[in-house]
Design a protein around this motif. Structure first.
Motif, PDB file in Angstrom:
ATOM      1  N   TYR A  82       0.837  -1.213   0.000  1.00  0.00           N
ATOM      2  CA  TYR A  82       0.000   0.000   0.000  1.00  0.00           C
ATOM      3  C   TYR A  82       0.868   1.258   0.000  1.00  0.00           C
ATOM      4  CZ  TYR A  82      -3.591  -3.396   1.227  1.00  0.00           C
ATOM      5  OH  TYR A  82      -4.426  -4.486   1.236  1.00  0.00           O
TER       6      TYR A  82
ATOM      7  N   ARG B 207       2.283   1.837  -3.410  1.00  0.00           N
ATOM      8  CA  ARG B 207       1.251   2.365  -4.327  1.00  0.00           C
ATOM      9  C   ARG B 207       0.987   3.843  -4.054  1.00  0.00           C
ATOM     10  NH1 ARG B 207      -3.294  -2.368  -4.263  1.00  0.00           N
ATOM     11  NH2 ARG B 207      -1.975  -3.943  -5.189  1.00  0.00           N
ATOM     12  N   LYS B 208       0.931   4.201  -2.774  1.00  0.00           N
ATOM     13  CA  LYS B 208       0.652   5.600  -2.410  1.00  0.00           C
ATOM     14  C   LYS B 208       1.745   6.513  -2.957  1.00  0.00           C
ATOM     15  CE  LYS B 208      -2.046   4.411   1.675  1.00  0.00           C
ATOM     16  NZ  LYS B 208      -2.222   4.385   3.115  1.00  0.00           N
TER      17      LYS B 208
ATOM     18  N   VAL C 174       0.913   7.845   8.665  1.00  0.00           N
ATOM     19  CA  VAL C 174       1.602   6.715   9.281  1.00  0.00           C
ATOM     20  C   VAL C 174       0.790   5.481   8.896  1.00  0.00           C
ATOM     21  CG1 VAL C 174       2.330   5.658  11.446  1.00  0.00           C
ATOM     22  CG2 VAL C 174       2.433   8.152  11.173  1.00  0.00           C
ATOM     23  N   GLN C 175       1.416   4.585   8.153  1.00  0.00           N
ATOM     24  CA  GLN C 175       0.691   3.405   7.684  1.00  0.00           C
ATOM     25  C   GLN C 175       0.277   2.525   8.870  1.00  0.00           C
ATOM     26  OE1 GLN C 175      -0.319   2.997   4.562  1.00  0.00           O
ATOM     27  NE2 GLN C 175      -1.333   1.076   5.034  1.00  0.00           N
ATOM     28  N   LEU C 176      -0.970   2.091   8.875  1.00  0.00           N
ATOM     29  CA  LEU C 176      -1.500   1.210   9.926  1.00  0.00           C
ATOM     30  C   LEU C 176      -1.702  -0.197   9.383  1.00  0.00           C
ATOM     31  CD1 LEU C 176      -4.172   3.611  11.489  1.00  0.00           C
ATOM     32  CD2 LEU C 176      -1.767   3.311  12.142  1.00  0.00           C
TER      33      LEU C 176
ATOM     34  N   ASP D  65      -4.659  11.479   6.447  1.00  0.00           N
ATOM     35  CA  ASP D  65      -5.507  10.313   6.729  1.00  0.00           C
ATOM     36  C   ASP D  65      -6.808  10.751   7.401  1.00  0.00           C
ATOM     37  OD1 ASP D  65      -4.786   7.747   5.912  1.00  0.00           O
ATOM     38  OD2 ASP D  65      -3.193   7.603   7.418  1.00  0.00           O
TER      39      ASP D  65
ATOM     40  N   ILE E  12     -11.320  -6.383   2.706  1.00  0.00           N
ATOM     41  CA  ILE E  12     -10.210  -6.947   1.912  1.00  0.00           C
ATOM     42  C   ILE E  12      -9.680  -8.125   2.719  1.00  0.00           C
ATOM     43  CG2 ILE E  12      -7.889  -6.548   0.956  1.00  0.00           C
ATOM     44  CD1 ILE E  12      -8.699  -3.640   0.587  1.00  0.00           C
TER      45      ILE E  12
ATOM     46  N   ILE F 277      -8.047 -12.552  -2.906  1.00  0.00           N
ATOM     47  CA  ILE F 277      -8.639 -11.523  -2.048  1.00  0.00           C
ATOM     48  C   ILE F 277     -10.144 -11.477  -2.302  1.00  0.00           C
ATOM     49  CG2 ILE F 277      -8.772  -9.021  -1.700  1.00  0.00           C
ATOM     50  CD1 ILE F 277      -5.745  -9.000  -2.219  1.00  0.00           C
TER      51      ILE F 277
ATOM     52  N   PRO G 140     -11.049  -7.332  -5.761  1.00  0.00           N
ATOM     53  CA  PRO G 140     -10.471  -5.979  -5.779  1.00  0.00           C
ATOM     54  C   PRO G 140     -11.102  -5.107  -6.865  1.00  0.00           C
ATOM     55  CG  PRO G 140      -8.994  -7.540  -6.866  1.00  0.00           C
ATOM     56  CD  PRO G 140     -10.156  -8.343  -6.344  1.00  0.00           C
ATOM     57  N   GLY G 141     -10.675  -3.837  -6.883  1.00  0.00           N
ATOM     58  CA  GLY G 141     -11.063  -2.932  -7.968  1.00  0.00           C
ATOM     59  C   GLY G 141     -12.234  -2.016  -7.668  1.00  0.00           C
TER      60      GLY G 141
ATOM     61  N   GLY H 236     -10.825  -0.080  -2.842  1.00  0.00           N
ATOM     62  CA  GLY H 236      -9.366   0.048  -2.652  1.00  0.00           C
ATOM     63  C   GLY H 236      -8.740   1.188  -3.466  1.00  0.00           C
ATOM     64  N   PRO H 237      -8.929   1.195  -4.794  1.00  0.00           N
ATOM     65  CA  PRO H 237      -8.326   2.281  -5.588  1.00  0.00           C
ATOM     66  C   PRO H 237      -8.867   3.657  -5.201  1.00  0.00           C
ATOM     67  CG  PRO H 237      -9.089   0.481  -7.003  1.00  0.00           C
ATOM     68  CD  PRO H 237      -9.563   0.167  -5.626  1.00  0.00           C
TER      69      PRO H 237
END
Ligand SMILES: Nc1nc2c(c(=O)[nH]1)N[C@@H](CN(C=O)c1ccc(C(=O)N[C@@H](CCC(=O)O)C(=O)O)cc1)CN2
Length: 290
Positions: free
Chosen positions: A49, A52-53, A96-98, A120, A233, A245, A265-266, A269-270
């Protein structure tokens, strides 16, 4: 016929708008929004993630900064990193990624982020603003993305529709309910202790599911024509080997009843990631004018 709410295509379209906005900001103010992403530890999904970010931020013309810290990082060290990012005028968004490693108190870390840079939207200042309906709140990315998807499908006016949100997390369920309330929907928050969930859910015009239970919502939980937003997810093992998934909704079954449904997915998420880009742009603009 059930409409598939294609989050990937909508996110791409929004990302193109963010690219234009970023380019205008550069031309007019000579400022390039910069997103700082902090990753603590080795969680494989979090690594994906975060990358991707970063990649998608850079694709819109933003700058991106990654702070990668080992699993053993102490709360004090992490707070130090955040205070450096808070003080850096070239950084406009911090996340901060969780999840964080168990020994670190997540709430304390979130509260250390400058609310103006809290892309966030998890800081109590931003959740308080969302709660009291103040427009300048930075809104959590997943709920923001869900509302964008719903409005893109149903139109801008959600007045009086019955929205049921299953799941009460601070990241998704609670802010989701507030956003739908702001849209003048009638909102019910449901959870694991709610009585007769299937009967309740069958009343919903909009059903948002964010519980982390694979395939929980079945066709007979859904009203004919309802809009179903699947935030789940879940990685599950395939009987034939390997894994895949899936969401919290039985996609095949529910597709025969719903008016519209997000795939996993799709779907959501995006939209989460593109909402982060929108928040980062908004945070940069607020810091210029604020
Ligand atoms: N600081 C934050 N941490 C976490 C958040 C968040 O919003 N802020 N949300 C989740 C994880 N998340 C973003 O960080 C996220 C999850 C899933 C997706 C996504 O695009 N999923 C794909 C399917 C999964 C895959 O392909 O691996 C999809 O639905 O199409 C994006 C972002 C928890 N942590």
């Amino acid at each position: 016929m059930t409409i598939v709410l294609d989050g990937k295509t909508l996110a791409q379209k929004i990302s193109e708008q963010v690219t234009k906005d970023v380019s205008k900001l550069k031309a007019e103010h000579n400022i390039t929004p910069c997103l700082a992403v902090v990753l603590v530890g080795e969680d494989p999904a979090s690594k994906i993630y975060v990358s991707r970010k970063k990649r998608q931020a850079v694709a819109t013309g933003m700058l991106s900064k990654e702070i990668t810290l080992p699993e053993t990082t102490s709360k004090k060290q992490l707070l130090k990193e955040i205070s450096l990012l808070n003080a850096d005028p070239n950084v406009h968004g911090i996340l901060v990624q969780l999840p964080l490693p168990k020994h670190i108190d997540t709430a304390q870390i979130i509260e250390a982020i400058d609310p103006r840079k809290d892309v966030d939207g998890f800081h109590p200042v931003n959740s308080g603003r969302l709660f009291s309906g103040v427009n300048s709140a930075l809104v959590p990315c997943t709920p923001r993305g869900c509302v964008t998807l719903v409005k893109n499908h149903r139109g801008q006016d959600l007045t009086g529709l019955l929205a049921i949100v299953i799941g009460c997390s601070n990241i998704v369920g609670k802010p989701m309910a507030q956003l739908l309330l702001q849209e003048k929907a009638t909102v019910i928050m449901a959870h694991s202790k709610t009585q007769d969930l299937p009967t309740l859910c069958r009343k919903a015009d909009i059903l948002v599911v964010a519980v982390g239970v694979p395939g929980l919502v079945k066709a007979d939980w859904v009203k004919e024509g309802a809009t179903v937003i699947d935030v789940g997810i879940n990685r599950i093992n395939n009987p034939e080997g390997g894994s895949c998934i899936v969401g919290d909704v039985d996609y095949v079954g529910v597709s025969s009843v719903a008016g519209a449904i997000t795939p996993v997915p799709g779907g959501v998420g995006p939209m989460t990631i593109v909402s982060l880009l929108q928040n980062t742009y908004a945070a940069a603009v607020n810091q210029i004018y604020g």
